[in-house]
Structures are given as structure tokens and as C-alpha cells.
Enzyme design. Sequence first.
Site, PDB file in Angstrom:
ATOM      1  N   ASP A 485       0.933  -1.089  -0.208  1.00 37.52           N
ATOM      2  CA  ASP A 485      -0.003   0.096   0.081  1.00 37.52           C
ATOM      3  C   ASP A 485       0.850   1.329   0.059  1.00 37.52           C
ATOM      4  O   ASP A 485       0.339   2.203  -0.560  1.00 37.52           O
ATOM      5  CB  ASP A 485      -0.781   0.129   1.117  1.00 37.52           C
ATOM      6  CG  ASP A 485      -0.222   0.028   2.452  1.00 37.52           C
ATOM      7  OD1 ASP A 485       0.950  -0.522   2.589  1.00 37.52           O
ATOM      8  OD2 ASP A 485      -0.717   0.731   3.535  1.00 37.52           O
ATOM      9  N   GLU A 491       3.775   0.526   7.960  1.00 33.20           N
ATOM     10  CA  GLU A 491       2.649  -0.417   7.525  1.00 33.20           C
ATOM     11  C   GLU A 491       3.299  -0.985   6.354  1.00 33.20           C
ATOM     12  O   GLU A 491       3.669  -2.244   6.490  1.00 33.20           O
ATOM     13  CB  GLU A 491       1.634   0.555   6.844  1.00 33.20           C
ATOM     14  CG  GLU A 491       0.287  -0.345   6.732  1.00 33.20           C
ATOM     15  CD  GLU A 491      -1.140   0.465   6.726  1.00 33.20           C
ATOM     16  OE1 GLU A 491      -0.946   1.625   7.156  1.00 33.20           O
ATOM     17  OE2 GLU A 491      -2.210  -0.110   6.448  1.00 33.20           O
ATOM     18  N   GLU A 753      -2.323   9.094  -0.493  1.00 31.92           N
ATOM     19  CA  GLU A 753      -3.346   8.041   0.034  1.00 31.92           C
ATOM     20  C   GLU A 753      -4.645   8.933   0.067  1.00 31.92           C
ATOM     21  O   GLU A 753      -5.630   8.088   0.047  1.00 31.92           O
ATOM     22  CB  GLU A 753      -2.869   7.834   1.455  1.00 31.92           C
ATOM     23  CG  GLU A 753      -3.914   6.857   2.120  1.00 31.92           C
ATOM     24  CD  GLU A 753      -3.231   6.429   3.630  1.00 31.92           C
ATOM     25  OE1 GLU A 753      -2.438   7.320   3.987  1.00 31.92           O
ATOM     26  OE2 GLU A 753      -3.777   5.489   4.159  1.00 31.92           O
ATOM     27  N   HIS A 768       1.087   6.153  -2.105  1.00 27.25           N
ATOM     28  CA  HIS A 768       0.041   5.029  -2.353  1.00 27.25           C
ATOM     29  C   HIS A 768      -0.521   4.931  -3.903  1.00 27.25           C
ATOM     30  O   HIS A 768      -0.434   5.912  -4.641  1.00 27.25           O
ATOM     31  CB  HIS A 768      -1.077   5.546  -1.482  1.00 27.25           C
ATOM     32  CG  HIS A 768      -1.296   4.900  -0.232  1.00 27.25           C
ATOM     33  ND1 HIS A 768      -0.538   4.771   0.778  1.00 27.25           N
ATOM     34  CD2 HIS A 768      -2.290   3.987   0.262  1.00 27.25           C
ATOM     35  CE1 HIS A 768      -0.964   4.450   1.907  1.00 27.25           C
ATOM     36  NE2 HIS A 768      -1.939   3.652   1.516  1.00 27.25           N
TER      37      HIS A 768
HETATM   38  C1  RAM Z   1      -4.762   1.623   5.082  1.00 29.41           C
HETATM   39  C2  RAM Z   1      -3.756   1.133   3.746  1.00 29.41           C
HETATM   40  C3  RAM Z   1      -4.359   0.970   2.746  1.00 29.41           C
HETATM   41  C4  RAM Z   1      -6.031   0.546   2.725  1.00 29.41           C
HETATM   42  C5  RAM Z   1      -6.356   0.341   3.969  1.00 29.41           C
HETATM   43  C6  RAM Z   1      -7.934  -0.198   3.883  1.00 29.41           C
HETATM   44  O1  RAM Z   1      -4.068   1.450   6.229  1.00 29.41           O
HETATM   45  O2  RAM Z   1      -2.761   2.060   3.789  1.00 29.41           O
HETATM   46  O3  RAM Z   1      -4.184   1.754   1.533  1.00 29.41           O
HETATM   47  O4  RAM Z   1      -6.324  -0.551   1.683  1.00 29.41           O
HETATM   48  O5  RAM Z   1      -5.890   0.883   4.955  1.00 29.41           O
END
Ligand code: RAM
Length: 905
Positions: A485, A491, A753, A768
Site C-alpha cells: 500500500d 505499514e 493516499e 499510495h
Molecule cells: C490503509 C492502507 C490501505 C488501505 C487500508 C484499508 O491502512 O494504507 O491503503 O487498503 O487502510
Amino acid sequence: MEPTRAHCLKSHSMVLLVLVLVSPALAAPRPPHLGPIPPQHLRCEYLKNPRGMDVLRPRFAWWLSSPRRGESETAYQILVSTSREALARNRGDEWDSGKVTSSQSTQIVYAGRPLESGMTYFWKVRWWNGEGDASPYSEPARFEMGLLHRDEWHGEWIGGANLLRKPFALPGMVRRARVYVAALGYYQLRLNGRRIGHNVLDPAWTTYPKRVLYRTYDVTHALRDGHNVIGVMLGGGWATQTAGGIPGYYTAPALLLQMNITLTDGREIGIASDASWQMHSGPILRDSVYNGEIYDARLEQPGWDRPGFDASGWQPARRMAGSAGKLSAEMMPPIRVVDTLVPRGMSNPRPGVYVYDFGQNISGWARLRVRGPRGTRVEMRYAELVYPDGTIDRENLRGAKARDVYILKGQGLETFQPQFTYHGFQYVELTGYPGTPGLDTLRARVVHTAVSPAGNFVASNPLLNQIQRLIHWSQVSNLMSIPTDCDQRNERQGWMGDAQLSAEEAMMNFNMAAFYTNFIRDIRDAQKPNGEIPDTVPHKYGSYPADPAWGTAYPLLCWYMWQQYGDRRILRQNYAALQKYESYLESRAANNVLRYSYYGDWVAIAPTPGALVSDFYYEYDTRILASIARVLGHSADAETYSRLAGEIRTAFNGAFFNPKTGQYATGSQTADALALFLHLPPKGRGGQVMAHLTNDILYRHNTHLTTGIIGTKYLLPVLTEYGRNDLAYELATQTTYPSWGYMVRRGATTLWELWQDKTGPSMNSHDHIMFGSIGSWFYTALGGIRLAPGSQGYRRIVFQPQIVENLRWVSATLDTVRGVVSCSWKHEPGRIEIRVEVPVNAGASVVVPQEEQMTRVVIRESGRVVWEDGHFVPSDPGVLTGKREGDGYEFTVASGSYDFQLTGE
Ligand code: RAM
């Protein structure tokens, strides 16, 4: 000798003679010369000359090219041999396919003698064209098998320290040697003082207790008669990394190694990891994917990986429990350092604090050059952002320390780069540097899975090219043996939603077949007996079972593999598991509506019920499974799933469609677009839904989208399909919030993101790939390259570029499994030009659009008229048919390059 101009001018008759000899028009027809297939066009299991495979019946592929139009393959012959010499004599002693009447040039399954562990096989291929002419054989390509049986690994899992070494003596010269290396964590392999291979962060992250991947290295030339030393450095990687609150799989890294050596006199010698190896803690004090590396150069063990080293301070290696999982060959491109960037600038915002700007947000690490007193501690901290005062902004890294520390040994010029971590960054802060650093003190090393580029998209609007660039960088920085991601905070997971949304874009921009083949197996490994699959694969974050919009990655990736690469095998291998997944979804649905959801249209601006998103994917997955069943010839299953999909559709409309307003649920763009994408609206109501959608975009949001990651994937394709490509284009090129252009304007070099820029620190990654799903629309809508309905692997193509008023030209190219497919167009008032390229063995239709008020249209192809006075004019070789189609003209063409020109008044 070639006739020269002077010769030709000698006499008139001579000129005529020369003309007769060289002009194809005048000379007697000769069979076309078919050149051999160039070696770079040969693939085995999607790879060039793969080493260490464990597919017992690998598949071959080749791309054909021919200057002639309408060229097709009518037969092929493959020879496979264990000896180059035999192959040179056209002997396929392992497999001679004979002349196979076929037009297939990909997914050709090996059908020779059983392939053996550790063997190298050479292969070549020739083909026959439509006229029955045979090409010469290609140059030989090769593939090599790995260790096919677990009992061929004689070693044990060992570890206990960062450095492991094994001295050994060879009683003769080496003819051939291979090392097979698996690790829980990361390794760097060394032999007699030399690094072996260029892979970093290897092996791939898998669900280690179930499966560990190994690589195969040819070390024939690194060994010598007499004393040798293998050295291995180990790092924890994902094996020991705590993530999402879940501790690592293991408390320490471990190694399993097997070296098989054949001496020139035929003797076989095996070296394997065991307790006779020696271990030492070495200079790496700490390493962690999230937190970086601490390296104390004073603790280096000079010469440890060479013979003659005094290992008296070393301990015997520790036996480790290791993994009881399967050992599988790592059959995808490795993670590599693929580029090195020079800083664009350096600033000194505080005394002793230097901030380097590399101008591009990347995944990787910095390389440091430094001179200074022994024991000096230099620290590099990584960031995607800076504050207005020039200091680094690391709020969005959450718990990741993202720093590397180097402690100098104090011996002249020292260089350091970490080995067992990576960071997502554009900026590096350097502190503790002895003296004043310069621009050449740091370089940025770009690190990711080294997939090769497969697509190219350029347009006359620079903003589109900037977005394409953002997509490119966000995509590669999120390929770290699995699709991740993000690459910066604590993460970096294989979130399946992100993976499914970006997969089509990724497959167009890069050669992803081997990568996704591995990831799909990872998904299967993660499936529970009741069919559940997790949100992240390998599972660390999120839930079991996955949100349906995340779990859909399983059926969708399989299906995209079929569409893009014509991979039937992957459908077959996963069919039973996909059925189990489908049954799981069924078990969670009530009255044919699947409502459970955690994330819904994640990071949206306007809300859409999560239940609608889940139920959309329930229908989609069921429909895909029906299609897969059809491809595999399971017609009863196909019937069952189609029927179920129909029931889900009815239930979806019952649950979410508002017949009064003609909108779905909240009437968000996502709600309406999802329904339209799968053609879910009740009969005759689609227009109303489309009107609701376009009104929302235009009037309620002033030509902006409000979609989250789910809606964004489908919004533009839906607008294009339902005749509003102009609006799709406006959204694609919007520059105010929320839009891709807004990111570009705010200086983004990778996609964010969130549509918002700096918001709260916890969810604010600037790298992202999720919103990069627009990348496939670039190719399919603006570039106009689409698979014909029901086709796969670019066997039948539809070129239907969406010519947009404000765009002067577009050029799109894809390296497909069949060869190059391209479409470029330009337009000016009264004139449209479209050039396309169709590979051998493929066919296409080309839809030449027409501007609204054009009359008296004439269409030429390479200068010859193919449409005039409202009729198709046959004559042009390769252009087979032509007809009026909607607002344009549709021509069918055979393979080759075509240059259409429409003029009108
Ligand atoms: C976040 C991630 C990802 C997403 C989830 C639901 O933590 O970065 O992009 O798929 O949540």
C-alpha cells in the site's frame, strides 16, 4: 556488391536491370524472408532465461514480428535439449514438439521428458507463416530447474547471528556450481570475498510458516580449486518485523543453503548449512524494515568471507527451528537497486542539520560517503515532506523510525548503505556528519522489484504526462516482492484492495505476469479452509475475512491474468479455491445481498454505504467466476454462477436503487458509477442513473469527483462508456481539489493516499498507488487500446481512441504477450490521424471517429482511399472491411501497421 548510384547511371538499360532486381513491385513474387525470432522475444514462464524454476511443465512464449501485413503463424516447432551442441544440430532430445499446426505463440506447455532438478535446458523455436514458409530457428534460450524435491536440501536452518561463514576445500577444478538460498528474513550471499548476485531484500516476503522462496545462483566462476569460503549476512526483514501489532513470525532470521558442485573430473560435492558453520554478530547492531539499520563499522570483520581468515572469535552457528513450510523457487524479478539519484539540492536549516532533496519520492535508501574520526555517529533520517522552514516533516511515518545510522571506523573514505531495510522518501536529513557535507555526500538508491516496463503513454497535455509519471513512481515504489500500500510508514502491507485497484494499470505499465503469479499463490496460501481470505497478504494487518472489496483481489487478479496474458493455467490452478471463496461470500449474504464491509469506498469525499460496495463486488466476483468456469469448460458451474449473479443483481437493485430519483443509495458518484459499470440498473433506467451521475459531477461538485479509491477505479471508464468521455477528461485534468492535478500542483511526485494534502498525521501517506487506477483509462480510453469483447492476450484488439477536443495528440504503446500493440492519434480541425500497430497473429478493429459537423468524409489508409461517398473502398491490403459505426467508421484489419487519415469539411 550492392549497386551504387554511379553504377546505375551508367546506362539506361542498366538502370532498368537494377530496377527489376531491387523493386519488389517489378520483381517476380518471392516468398518473404522470415527472420529468426530474436532471443529477447523468447520467454519461459514469463521470464527471460529463468534460473531455478520448479514448474514441471513450464510454458513457452515468443513474440513474432513481420513487416508484412496480415502475417500469421500457422505452425511452430520447439526443440528442448540439455546440450547446446545437440540443439545446434536441431536435436530436441528432451522435447521435439514436431511441427505443430497452431497459431499460438504463448502459453505453449512443455510436453517432453520429465524435467530434472538442477538441470539446464536449452530451447529454440521456429515458425511457419500463412504462406507455409518456415523461419530459421531462433538463437537458443535457456531455463534451469531448481531443486524439485525437499530431500535434495541436505542442510538445516541455521542462524544465531548476522554473519555466517563456512570454509571448505575443493579437491579440484569446478565445472559447474549452483547455490540455492532460502532465508527467513533477508540475506546477502558472498563467496571468497565477492558478493554473489545483485538481488537485495531477498527472498520475497511470503507466509513463511507455509512457504519460503529460494533463489538459485550460478557460482561456477566464484569457486576455486582449494580453499573457499561462503559468507552470508542475515537481516530480519519481514520474518522478525512486528507489524500491525502482530509480532514477527520469528524472533531471529535463519538461513537454509544448499551448494551443489560438480568438479571437472565429475566428482559431486555438496555444501549445506549446518551447525559446522561459524557465526558472529558483525557490524549490524540493529536492522528493521520500519526502523532502519544501525551499522558500527568498527565491528566489521575484514576478510571474514575469504579463506585464511582467523575465525577464532567466532562461535558455531545455531540450529534454528526454521520453517516447516514448502520451499518454492522464486520465479519473479528480484528486488534490485534499479537507479541512483543525485540530490537536486541541499539545505542547512539548523546548525549541523543538512537536508537533501532528491526531487522524487522513491523507495530505497541513501548511500553515504564520509571521512572522519573513528566512532563518529552519522545519522540519516528519511522523509517524504518538509516543513516550510526546510526541516523534515515525519508526522506521516507513524511509528516507523525510518533512519539509518553509521558509526565510522575512521579509515579514510568510508561508504555505507543499509542492506536490510528500505524507506519511502524524497528528503534525507543528515546529522552528526564530521565537517561540512557536500552534494556528493549522499546518493539516493532506488529500490523495488525490478519489473520491466511494458507500456508507454504520452499526450499533448503535459498534465497527463505528469500524472502518468506519478503513477509510474507510485507503482514501482509499491512493488516490494508483493504489491504494497505504501513504502514509508510502519505499514507497507499487501493490502488487497490497493492491489486489485491498481492491477490493470500495473499490467499495462509493467510486465507483471510473474509477479502476480507469485502473489496469487500467496493469496491461496493465506486462504482458510472455509474459504476466507484476509485483507492483507501475507496477513499482518486488517481482518480475516477480508472486506469484500479487498478480497475481490483474488478473483480479479486471476481474471486480469487471463485477459492481459491469456493465462489459462492460473485460472485452472485457482478455480477450486476461488469457488471456496465464492461459497464463503454466499454464506455471508442474506437474501442475495452481501452487506458486511469495513472500509467501503475508502477515503471517499462523499459517503457511499459500505454494503453497496460489498454487494457490488459480490455480483462482480460471481460474474467473474462464471466467466472463469466458461473458459475452463465447466459449463454447469458457469450456468449456476450466472444465475446467481442475476439474482444478486435483482437483490442489489431492490436494496439500493431508488426508482423515484433514479439514483443508487446516497446518490454518490461511487454508488451510481458502480451500478453503471456492471450494467446493474433495471432495464431502461440506465440513462436516468447516468444523468444523476453527471449532474452530481457537474452541478453539485463543479466538475469534481467525490469518489474514494473504489469509485475512482470505475468512474472514468463509466463516463467514457456511456458517452461522456469529455467529462471523464475534465475530471482527469482537473487541477483544483480534489483531483490528480491538485496533487501535481502541490508538488507531488507520487500519488497520495488521500485527495487532501496534509491532514491528520496517521493517514497521510504521499506514496499510495490506489488512485493510480486511472492509469488503465489512459491506455484504454485516451490511447484507445482495448481487448475485443471476449478476447484475451491481445489476440483481438479494438482501437477506439477517445478524441478529446482539447487534446491534440496521444501515443500509447503496450508490449503484450503477442508483441507490440500501439495506437497514436492526432487531430486538428477537419482532420484526424490514427496510427495503429497490430502484432502477428492478432487482428483488430479500428474505430475512426468523426467530428460532429463533418460532412464529405474521406478516409485514407497509408495514402489509399478506404472510405469515400459513404462507402468502404476495398483495395488496401490488410484493411479487410469497413462500415459506419455510431459516430465513426469501423475498419477491421489484420496484423501490421496502419495509418488512417480522416479528412472532412
Ligand atoms: C490503509 C492502507 C490501505 C488501505 C487500508 C484499508 O491502512 O494504507 O491503503 O487498503 O487502510
